[in-house]
Design a protein around this motif. Structure first.
Motif, mmCIF file in Angstrom:
data_model
loop_
_atom_site.group_PDB
_atom_site.id
_atom_site.type_symbol
_atom_site.label_atom_id
_atom_site.label_comp_id
_atom_site.label_asym_id
_atom_site.label_seq_id
_atom_site.Cartn_x
_atom_site.Cartn_y
_atom_site.Cartn_z
ATOM 1 N N ALA A 23 53.721 43.721 41.318
ATOM 2 C CA ALA A 23 52.989 42.532 40.860
ATOM 3 C C ALA A 23 52.685 41.602 42.027
ATOM 4 C CB ALA A 23 53.796 41.796 39.796
ATOM 5 N N MET A 24 53.672 41.378 42.873
ATOM 6 C CA MET A 24 53.447 40.497 44.025
ATOM 7 C C MET A 24 52.394 41.076 44.967
ATOM 8 S SD MET A 24 57.346 39.208 44.712
ATOM 9 C CE MET A 24 56.926 38.208 46.127
ATOM 10 N N GLN A 25 52.437 42.389 45.175
ATOM 11 C CA GLN A 25 51.439 43.026 46.033
ATOM 12 C C GLN A 25 50.042 42.913 45.416
ATOM 13 O OE1 GLN A 25 53.304 46.894 46.299
ATOM 14 N NE2 GLN A 25 54.255 46.405 48.270
ATOM 15 N N GLY A 26 49.957 43.116 44.110
ATOM 16 C CA GLY A 26 48.671 43.000 43.428
ATOM 17 C C GLY A 26 48.110 41.592 43.489
ATOM 18 N N ILE A 27 48.974 40.611 43.284
ATOM 19 C CA ILE A 27 48.543 39.210 43.359
ATOM 20 C C ILE A 27 48.063 38.883 44.766
ATOM 21 C CG2 ILE A 27 49.355 36.808 43.266
ATOM 22 C CD1 ILE A 27 51.235 37.798 40.939
ATOM 23 N N ALA A 28 48.794 39.355 45.771
ATOM 24 C CA ALA A 28 48.399 39.096 47.165
ATOM 25 C C ALA A 28 47.035 39.722 47.465
ATOM 26 C CB ALA A 28 49.458 39.633 48.121
ATOM 27 N N GLN A 29 46.815 40.951 46.998
ATOM 28 C CA GLN A 29 45.517 41.612 47.219
ATOM 29 C C GLN A 29 44.399 40.877 46.499
ATOM 30 O OE1 GLN A 29 46.245 45.636 45.973
ATOM 31 N NE2 GLN A 29 47.085 46.241 47.959
ATOM 32 N N GLN A 30 44.677 40.449 45.273
ATOM 33 C CA GLN A 30 43.666 39.723 44.514
ATOM 34 C C GLN A 30 43.318 38.411 45.209
ATOM 35 O OE1 GLN A 30 44.838 38.856 40.489
ATOM 36 N NE2 GLN A 30 42.721 38.773 39.802
ATOM 37 N N CYS A 31 44.318 37.705 45.698
ATOM 38 C CA CYS A 31 44.075 36.431 46.386
ATOM 39 C C CYS A 31 43.324 36.640 47.698
ATOM 40 C CB CYS A 31 45.388 35.698 46.622
ATOM 41 S SG CYS A 31 46.075 35.025 45.093
ATOM 42 N N ALA A 32 43.635 37.721 48.404
ATOM 43 C CA ALA A 32 42.895 38.030 49.632
ATOM 44 C C ALA A 32 41.425 38.288 49.309
ATOM 45 C CB ALA A 32 43.517 39.235 50.334
ATOM 46 N N GLY A 33 41.184 38.946 48.184
ATOM 47 C CA GLY A 33 39.805 39.173 47.750
ATOM 48 C C GLY A 33 39.086 37.874 47.437
ATOM 49 N N TYR A 34 39.785 36.959 46.764
ATOM 50 C CA TYR A 34 39.195 35.646 46.476
ATOM 51 C C TYR A 34 38.868 34.907 47.769
ATOM 52 C CZ TYR A 34 40.719 36.175 41.598
ATOM 53 O OH TYR A 34 40.911 36.609 40.320
ATOM 54 N N ALA A 35 39.788 34.961 48.729
ATOM 55 C CA ALA A 35 39.557 34.277 50.003
ATOM 56 C C ALA A 35 38.320 34.841 50.695
ATOM 57 C CB ALA A 35 40.788 34.401 50.902
ATOM 58 N N ASN A 36 38.179 36.158 50.661
ATOM 59 C CA ASN A 36 36.993 36.781 51.262
ATOM 60 C C ASN A 36 35.722 36.389 50.526
ATOM 61 O OD1 ASN A 36 38.375 38.109 53.296
ATOM 62 N ND2 ASN A 36 38.695 39.943 52.072
ATOM 63 N N GLU A 37 35.783 36.419 49.200
ATOM 64 C CA GLU A 37 34.606 36.081 48.392
ATOM 65 C C GLU A 37 34.205 34.621 48.567
ATOM 66 O OE1 GLU A 37 33.245 36.291 43.704
ATOM 67 O OE2 GLU A 37 35.048 37.337 44.352
ATOM 68 N N LEU A 38 35.198 33.743 48.606
ATOM 69 C CA LEU A 38 34.922 32.310 48.748
ATOM 70 C C LEU A 38 34.668 31.893 50.199
ATOM 71 C CD1 LEU A 38 37.727 30.982 46.374
ATOM 72 C CD2 LEU A 38 35.257 30.938 45.933
ATOM 73 N N GLN A 39 35.067 32.752 51.134
ATOM 74 C CA GLN A 39 34.992 32.406 52.557
ATOM 75 C C GLN A 39 35.740 31.098 52.816
ATOM 76 O OE1 GLN A 39 33.443 34.419 55.172
ATOM 77 N NE2 GLN A 39 33.934 35.761 53.461
ATOM 78 N N CYS A 40 36.931 31.013 52.244
ATOM 79 C CA CYS A 40 37.739 29.797 52.390
ATOM 80 C C CYS A 40 38.950 30.098 53.262
ATOM 81 C CB CYS A 40 38.196 29.292 51.015
ATOM 82 S SG CYS A 40 39.327 30.406 50.160
ATOM 83 N N PRO A 41 39.567 29.040 53.802
ATOM 84 C CA PRO A 41 40.758 29.249 54.622
ATOM 85 C C PRO A 41 41.944 29.683 53.747
ATOM 86 C CG PRO A 41 40.321 26.911 54.386
ATOM 87 C CD PRO A 41 39.176 27.636 53.740
#
Length: 70
Positions: A23-41
């Motif tokens: 679950a933690m790995q999945g959440i981390a991957q999902q958040c990394a995807g959001y960061a890439n999509e949003l182009q946010c820090p």
């Protein structure tokens, strides 16, 4: 969850290996995807995660607890 609940509950090795770590790995991957999509820090994603954690740590009104210790 209160400190009292945290002290009484402990995950089993099976829960850690089969549920918590994936679950933690999945959440981390999902958040990394959001960061890439949003182009946010990364700090913005950290704020999002803190807000989610805060919602889980808010006091549950008396009588609404389901862990039996609070």
């Amino acid at each position: 969850m209160t400190e009292k609940c945290e002290v009484k509950w402990q995950a089993t090795e099976e829960q850690i290996d089969s549920i918590i770590i994936p679950a933690m790995q999945g959440i981390a991957q999902q958040c990394a995807g959001y960061a890439n999509e949003l182009q946010c820090p990364p700090e913005f994603i950290a704020v999002m995660l803190r807000d989610i954690a805060d919602a889980f740590e808010e006091q549950v009104p008396k009588g609404d607890s389901d862990c039996g210790c609070c």
